[in-house]
Design a protein around this motif. Sequence first.
Motif, PDB file in Angstrom:
ATOM      1  N   MET A   1       0.721  -1.183  -0.002  1.00 52.75           N
ATOM      2  CA  MET A   1       0.130  -0.216  -0.109  1.00 52.75           C
ATOM      3  C   MET A   1       0.831   1.244  -0.047  1.00 52.75           C
ATOM      4  O   MET A   1       1.821   1.472   0.847  1.00 52.75           O
ATOM      5  N   PRO A   2       0.380   2.206  -0.764  1.00 50.73           N
ATOM      6  CA  PRO A   2       1.326   3.290  -0.893  1.00 50.73           C
ATOM      7  C   PRO A   2       1.171   4.149   0.485  1.00 50.73           C
ATOM      8  O   PRO A   2       0.209   4.256   1.182  1.00 50.73           O
ATOM      9  N   GLU A   3       2.334   5.004   0.790  1.00 54.00           N
ATOM     10  CA  GLU A   3       2.344   5.855   2.016  1.00 54.00           C
ATOM     11  C   GLU A   3       1.800   7.200   1.490  1.00 54.00           C
ATOM     12  O   GLU A   3       2.106   7.550   0.516  1.00 54.00           O
ATOM     13  N   PHE A   4       0.927   7.679   2.196  1.00 54.19           N
ATOM     14  CA  PHE A   4       0.265   8.967   1.759  1.00 54.19           C
ATOM     15  C   PHE A   4       1.197   9.959   2.593  1.00 54.19           C
ATOM     16  O   PHE A   4       1.253  10.108   3.920  1.00 54.19           O
ATOM     17  N   LYS A   5       1.596  10.996   1.759  1.00 56.91           N
ATOM     18  CA  LYS A   5       2.347  12.206   2.218  1.00 56.91           C
ATOM     19  C   LYS A   5       1.693  13.407   1.879  1.00 56.91           C
ATOM     20  O   LYS A   5       1.699  13.782   0.610  1.00 56.91           O
ATOM     21  N   PRO A   6       0.861  13.921   2.601  1.00 55.27           N
ATOM     22  CA  PRO A   6      -0.031  15.052   2.245  1.00 55.27           C
ATOM     23  C   PRO A   6       0.762  16.227   1.422  1.00 55.27           C
ATOM     24  O   PRO A   6       0.307  16.943   0.876  1.00 55.27           O
ATOM     25  N   ASP A   7       2.114  16.291   1.993  1.00 60.22           N
ATOM     26  CA  ASP A   7       2.833  17.628   1.410  1.00 60.22           C
ATOM     27  C   ASP A   7       3.356  17.419   0.112  1.00 60.22           C
ATOM     28  O   ASP A   7       3.628  18.098  -0.555  1.00 60.22           O
ATOM     29  N   LYS A   8       3.332  15.971  -0.410  1.00 67.41           N
ATOM     30  CA  LYS A   8       3.644  15.704  -1.757  1.00 67.41           C
ATOM     31  C   LYS A   8       2.604  15.129  -2.874  1.00 67.41           C
ATOM     32  O   LYS A   8       2.736  14.844  -3.985  1.00 67.41           O
ATOM     33  N   TRP A   9       1.330  14.814  -2.185  1.00 66.92           N
ATOM     34  CA  TRP A   9       0.253  14.200  -2.496  1.00 66.92           C
ATOM     35  C   TRP A   9      -0.393  15.373  -3.865  1.00 66.92           C
ATOM     36  O   TRP A   9      -0.555  16.527  -3.249  1.00 66.92           O
ATOM     37  N   ASP A  10      -0.552  14.898  -4.983  1.00 65.14           N
ATOM     38  CA  ASP A  10      -1.386  15.632  -5.648  1.00 65.14           C
ATOM     39  C   ASP A  10      -2.331  14.918  -6.510  1.00 65.14           C
ATOM     40  O   ASP A  10      -2.325  13.685  -6.785  1.00 65.14           O
ATOM     41  N   PHE A  11      -3.421  15.583  -7.156  1.00 70.69           N
ATOM     42  CA  PHE A  11      -4.305  15.038  -8.234  1.00 70.69           C
ATOM     43  C   PHE A  11      -4.240  15.629  -9.388  1.00 70.69           C
ATOM     44  O   PHE A  11      -4.374  16.974  -9.414  1.00 70.69           O
ATOM     45  N   ARG A  12      -4.312  15.014 -10.545  1.00 72.12           N
ATOM     46  CA  ARG A  12      -3.980  15.859 -11.919  1.00 72.12           C
ATOM     47  C   ARG A  12      -5.337  15.436 -12.891  1.00 72.12           C
ATOM     48  O   ARG A  12      -5.887  14.203 -12.717  1.00 72.12           O
ATOM     49  N   THR A  17      -8.103  18.395 -22.138  1.00 67.51           N
ATOM     50  CA  THR A  17      -8.815  19.395 -21.262  1.00 67.51           C
ATOM     51  C   THR A  17      -9.345  20.349 -22.366  1.00 67.51           C
ATOM     52  O   THR A  17      -8.704  20.622 -23.215  1.00 67.51           O
ATOM     53  N   ALA A  18     -10.270  21.278 -21.702  1.00 66.70           N
ATOM     54  CA  ALA A  18     -10.838  22.064 -22.956  1.00 66.70           C
ATOM     55  C   ALA A  18      -9.853  23.280 -23.048  1.00 66.70           C
ATOM     56  O   ALA A  18      -9.818  23.850 -24.339  1.00 66.70           O
ATOM     57  N   ASP A  19      -9.264  23.627 -22.242  1.00 65.19           N
ATOM     58  CA  ASP A  19      -8.257  24.624 -22.160  1.00 65.19           C
ATOM     59  C   ASP A  19      -6.738  24.173 -22.474  1.00 65.19           C
ATOM     60  O   ASP A  19      -5.850  25.075 -22.902  1.00 65.19           O
ATOM     61  N   GLY A  20      -6.655  22.896 -22.769  1.00 65.72           N
ATOM     62  CA  GLY A  20      -5.231  22.266 -23.246  1.00 65.72           C
ATOM     63  C   GLY A  20      -4.396  22.238 -22.187  1.00 65.72           C
ATOM     64  O   GLY A  20      -3.149  21.724 -22.218  1.00 65.72           O
ATOM     65  N   ARG A  21      -4.809  22.730 -20.774  1.00 69.81           N
ATOM     66  CA  ARG A  21      -3.731  22.585 -19.723  1.00 69.81           C
ATOM     67  C   ARG A  21      -4.099  21.298 -18.795  1.00 69.81           C
ATOM     68  O   ARG A  21      -5.058  20.737 -18.582  1.00 69.81           O
ATOM     69  N   GLU A  22      -3.022  21.171 -17.825  1.00 64.59           N
ATOM     70  CA  GLU A  22      -3.041  20.091 -16.862  1.00 64.59           C
ATOM     71  C   GLU A  22      -3.613  20.732 -15.596  1.00 64.59           C
ATOM     72  O   GLU A  22      -2.908  21.858 -15.455  1.00 64.59           O
ATOM     73  N   HIS A  23      -4.415  20.269 -14.912  1.00 65.27           N
ATOM     74  CA  HIS A  23      -4.981  21.044 -13.833  1.00 65.27           C
ATOM     75  C   HIS A  23      -4.414  19.986 -12.453  1.00 65.27           C
ATOM     76  O   HIS A  23      -4.797  18.739 -12.408  1.00 65.27           O
ATOM     77  N   VAL A  24      -3.747  20.858 -11.508  1.00 65.52           N
ATOM     78  CA  VAL A  24      -3.295  20.070 -10.312  1.00 65.52           C
ATOM     79  C   VAL A  24      -3.741  20.474  -9.314  1.00 65.52           C
ATOM     80  O   VAL A  24      -3.893  21.812  -8.671  1.00 65.52           O
ATOM     81  N   PHE A  25      -4.293  19.645  -8.304  1.00 72.26           N
ATOM     82  CA  PHE A  25      -4.729  20.134  -7.250  1.00 72.26           C
ATOM     83  C   PHE A  25      -3.692  19.378  -5.868  1.00 72.26           C
ATOM     84  O   PHE A  25      -3.501  18.231  -5.882  1.00 72.26           O
ATOM     85  N   LYS A 128     -12.995  -1.027 -11.693  1.00 74.84           N
ATOM     86  CA  LYS A 128     -12.932  -0.191 -12.230  1.00 74.84           C
ATOM     87  C   LYS A 128     -13.133   1.013 -10.951  1.00 74.84           C
ATOM     88  O   LYS A 128     -13.038   2.323 -11.300  1.00 74.84           O
ATOM     89  N   SER A 129     -13.499   0.733  -9.737  1.00 74.04           N
ATOM     90  CA  SER A 129     -13.414   1.701  -8.797  1.00 74.04           C
ATOM     91  C   SER A 129     -11.866   1.712  -8.138  1.00 74.04           C
ATOM     92  O   SER A 129     -11.615   0.977  -6.944  1.00 74.04           O
ATOM     93  N   VAL A 130     -11.081   2.130  -8.746  1.00 76.11           N
ATOM     94  CA  VAL A 130      -9.636   2.158  -8.347  1.00 76.11           C
ATOM     95  C   VAL A 130      -9.407   2.942  -7.223  1.00 76.11           C
ATOM     96  O   VAL A 130      -9.769   3.962  -6.851  1.00 76.11           O
ATOM     97  N   LYS A 131      -8.352   2.150  -6.428  1.00 74.78           N
ATOM     98  CA  LYS A 131      -7.993   2.596  -5.140  1.00 74.78           C
ATOM     99  C   LYS A 131      -6.796   3.371  -5.434  1.00 74.78           C
ATOM    100  O   LYS A 131      -6.047   3.328  -6.538  1.00 74.78           O
ATOM    101  N   TRP A 132      -6.382   4.500  -4.380  1.00 71.59           N
ATOM    102  CA  TRP A 132      -5.152   5.338  -4.298  1.00 71.59           C
ATOM    103  C   TRP A 132      -5.184   6.169  -5.598  1.00 71.59           C
ATOM    104  O   TRP A 132      -4.133   6.367  -6.341  1.00 71.59           O
ATOM    105  N   VAL A 133      -6.445   6.708  -6.147  1.00 72.19           N
ATOM    106  CA  VAL A 133      -6.270   7.532  -7.153  1.00 72.19           C
ATOM    107  C   VAL A 133      -5.454   8.840  -7.069  1.00 72.19           C
ATOM    108  O   VAL A 133      -5.464   9.402  -6.236  1.00 72.19           O
TER     109      VAL A 133
END
Length: 175
Positions: A1-12, A17-25, A128-133
């Motif tokens: 299982m991956p270790e969760f590091k909130p300061d390094k975690w991101d969601f892309r 995309t409509a604007d051609g950009r990558e959106h990072v959270f 299809k219900s993927v973990k650790w997205v």
Amino acid sequence: MPEFKPDKWDFRVFGATADGREHVFTWPDFDQLPKTAALADFHCVTRFSIMGNEWGGVDPAVLLKIAPPDPGVRHVMIWAEYGYSANIRMSDLTADGTLLVTELDGKPLTADRGFPLRIVVPHLYAWKSVKWVRGIEYLLEDRRGFWEERGYHNVADPWREQRYSYQEEPGEGPP
């Protein structure tokens, strides 16, 4: 299982995309998105179901507003830790009950259930219900994910028992 590091975690959100950009959270960004709940079953391809789960998390519609897809997008790839992936149709992503889940039955997900984030697509088999997205890629053409490349059905409807790729009808798989 991956270790969760909130300061390094991101969601892309990326790809077509409509604007051609990558959106990072970042984790704080993602965690502040509006939350909702859905009561839904969970169907495993190994022939068991867990009924009446209360899932809590972010409705994908929220992300579709912030990071809209190109009008030609009909499929998405859900990406997770270690390069794991699953493809779903855009209509599955936007279906009632589909959530980017952070909670199960009112409690934060445990690591073995996908903490900090998993997607739940209750009307499809659980692979299809993927973990650790970690992201969603918008696709202009369908492409098989991890299990689909290894012989699992591209659609995965449990009510039609779509388990294996040899069961696919014309139009149910990538070109």
